[in-house]
Design a protein around this motif. Structure first.
Motif, PDB file in Angstrom:
ATOM      1  N   MET A   6       0.844  -1.178   0.000  1.00 34.34           N
ATOM      2  CA  MET A   6       0.000   0.000   0.000  1.00 34.34           C
ATOM      3  C   MET A   6       0.894   1.247   0.000  1.00 34.34           C
ATOM      4  O   MET A   6       1.877   1.318   0.712  1.00 34.34           O
ATOM      5  N   ASP A   7       0.513   2.208  -0.808  1.00 37.33           N
ATOM      6  CA  ASP A   7       1.298   3.432  -0.909  1.00 37.33           C
ATOM      7  C   ASP A   7       1.097   4.329   0.308  1.00 37.33           C
ATOM      8  O   ASP A   7       0.018   4.412   0.876  1.00 37.33           O
ATOM      9  N   ASP A   8       2.148   4.991   0.651  1.00 34.25           N
ATOM     10  CA  ASP A   8       2.163   5.965   1.732  1.00 34.25           C
ATOM     11  C   ASP A   8       1.284   7.161   1.350  1.00 34.25           C
ATOM     12  O   ASP A   8       1.184   7.525   0.185  1.00 34.25           O
ATOM     13  N   ILE A   9       0.677   7.808   2.309  1.00 34.99           N
ATOM     14  CA  ILE A   9      -0.193   8.962   2.057  1.00 34.99           C
ATOM     15  C   ILE A   9       0.576  10.084   1.365  1.00 34.99           C
ATOM     16  O   ILE A   9       0.038  10.781   0.507  1.00 34.99           O
ATOM     17  N   LYS A  10       1.866  10.257   1.719  1.00 35.36           N
ATOM     18  CA  LYS A  10       2.669  11.294   1.070  1.00 35.36           C
ATOM     19  C   LYS A  10       2.821  11.008  -0.425  1.00 35.36           C
ATOM     20  O   LYS A  10       2.758  11.927  -1.236  1.00 35.36           O
ATOM     21  N   VAL A  11       2.989   9.749  -0.777  1.00 34.00           N
ATOM     22  CA  VAL A  11       3.144   9.368  -2.184  1.00 34.00           C
ATOM     23  C   VAL A  11       1.827   9.592  -2.931  1.00 34.00           C
ATOM     24  O   VAL A  11       1.812  10.163  -4.030  1.00 34.00           O
ATOM     25  N   LEU A  12       0.726   9.169  -2.357  1.00 35.77           N
ATOM     26  CA  LEU A  12      -0.581   9.351  -2.996  1.00 35.77           C
ATOM     27  C   LEU A  12      -0.911  10.834  -3.160  1.00 35.77           C
ATOM     28  O   LEU A  12      -1.391  11.254  -4.219  1.00 35.77           O
ATOM     29  N   PHE A  13      -0.643  11.613  -2.141  1.00 37.75           N
ATOM     30  CA  PHE A  13      -0.894  13.045  -2.184  1.00 37.75           C
ATOM     31  C   PHE A  13      -0.035  13.691  -3.270  1.00 37.75           C
ATOM     32  O   PHE A  13      -0.509  14.489  -4.076  1.00 37.75           O
ATOM     33  N   GLY A  14       1.231  13.329  -3.301  1.00 30.61           N
ATOM     34  CA  GLY A  14       2.155  13.870  -4.297  1.00 30.61           C
ATOM     35  C   GLY A  14       1.741  13.538  -5.717  1.00 30.61           C
ATOM     36  O   GLY A  14       1.805  14.389  -6.614  1.00 30.61           O
ATOM     37  N   ARG A  15       1.310  12.301  -5.928  1.00 32.11           N
ATOM     38  CA  ARG A  15       0.839  11.904  -7.264  1.00 32.11           C
ATOM     39  C   ARG A  15      -0.359  12.746  -7.694  1.00 32.11           C
ATOM     40  O   ARG A  15      -0.476  13.136  -8.840  1.00 32.11           O
ATOM     41  N   LYS A  16      -1.259  12.992  -6.763  1.00 31.56           N
ATOM     42  CA  LYS A  16      -2.455  13.780  -7.074  1.00 31.56           C
ATOM     43  C   LYS A  16      -2.088  15.218  -7.412  1.00 31.56           C
ATOM     44  O   LYS A  16      -2.626  15.802  -8.363  1.00 31.56           O
ATOM     45  N   GLU A  33      -0.592  15.174 -10.881  1.00 24.24           N
ATOM     46  CA  GLU A  33      -1.656  14.920 -11.867  1.00 24.24           C
ATOM     47  C   GLU A  33      -2.472  16.195 -12.126  1.00 24.24           C
ATOM     48  O   GLU A  33      -2.742  16.547 -13.279  1.00 24.24           O
ATOM     49  N   LEU A  34      -2.842  16.890 -11.062  1.00 21.98           N
ATOM     50  CA  LEU A  34      -3.630  18.115 -11.196  1.00 21.98           C
ATOM     51  C   LEU A  34      -2.821  19.221 -11.862  1.00 21.98           C
ATOM     52  O   LEU A  34      -3.339  19.976 -12.683  1.00 21.98           O
ATOM     53  N   ARG A  35      -1.553  19.301 -11.511  1.00 21.70           N
ATOM     54  CA  ARG A  35      -0.692  20.326 -12.099  1.00 21.70           C
ATOM     55  C   ARG A  35      -0.562  20.114 -13.607  1.00 21.70           C
ATOM     56  O   ARG A  35      -0.720  21.055 -14.393  1.00 21.70           O
ATOM     57  N   ILE A  36      -0.334  18.883 -14.003  1.00 18.29           N
ATOM     58  CA  ILE A  36      -0.190  18.564 -15.423  1.00 18.29           C
ATOM     59  C   ILE A  36      -1.508  18.777 -16.161  1.00 18.29           C
ATOM     60  O   ILE A  36      -1.529  19.326 -17.264  1.00 18.29           O
ATOM     61  N   LYS A  37      -2.604  18.378 -15.534  1.00 17.07           N
ATOM     62  CA  LYS A  37      -3.922  18.561 -16.140  1.00 17.07           C
ATOM     63  C   LYS A  37      -4.198  20.040 -16.420  1.00 17.07           C
ATOM     64  O   LYS A  37      -4.827  20.391 -17.416  1.00 17.07           O
ATOM     65  N   GLN A  38      -3.721  20.894 -15.533  1.00 17.90           N
ATOM     66  CA  GLN A  38      -3.917  22.335 -15.693  1.00 17.90           C
ATOM     67  C   GLN A  38      -2.815  22.978 -16.543  1.00 17.90           C
ATOM     68  O   GLN A  38      -2.773  24.202 -16.676  1.00 17.90           O
ATOM     69  N   LYS A  39      -1.911  22.137 -17.065  1.00 16.74           N
ATOM     70  CA  LYS A  39      -0.810  22.601 -17.931  1.00 16.74           C
ATOM     71  C   LYS A  39       0.055  23.660 -17.241  1.00 16.74           C
ATOM     72  O   LYS A  39       0.400  24.690 -17.823  1.00 16.74           O
TER      73      LYS A  39
END
Length: 64
Positions: A1-11, A14-20
């Protein structure tokens, strides 16, 4: 299971890239160093509670 820091960082990434947006642009908006944003996105660090601007960056993405 991924650490909360890793999951938060991925999100964040993802949001940053989505917003270009670059790490530099987001870091400037939320008033942290670009290297710190990089560490957050990689799951090596976590945002401090006194930096609510990062949450302001994320929350609209969950609402829409």
């Amino acid at each position: 299971m991924d650490d909360i820091k890793v999951l938060f960082g991925r999100k964040i990434k993802e949001l940053r890239i989505k917003q270009k947006l670059s790490q530099e642009e987001v870091a400037e908006q939320i008033e942290i160093a670009e290297r710190n944003l990089s560490k957050i996105e990689c799951g090596k660090s976590f945002i401090r509670a006194e930096k609510p601007r990062l949450f302001a960056f994320i929350i609209p993405c969950f609402i829409s």
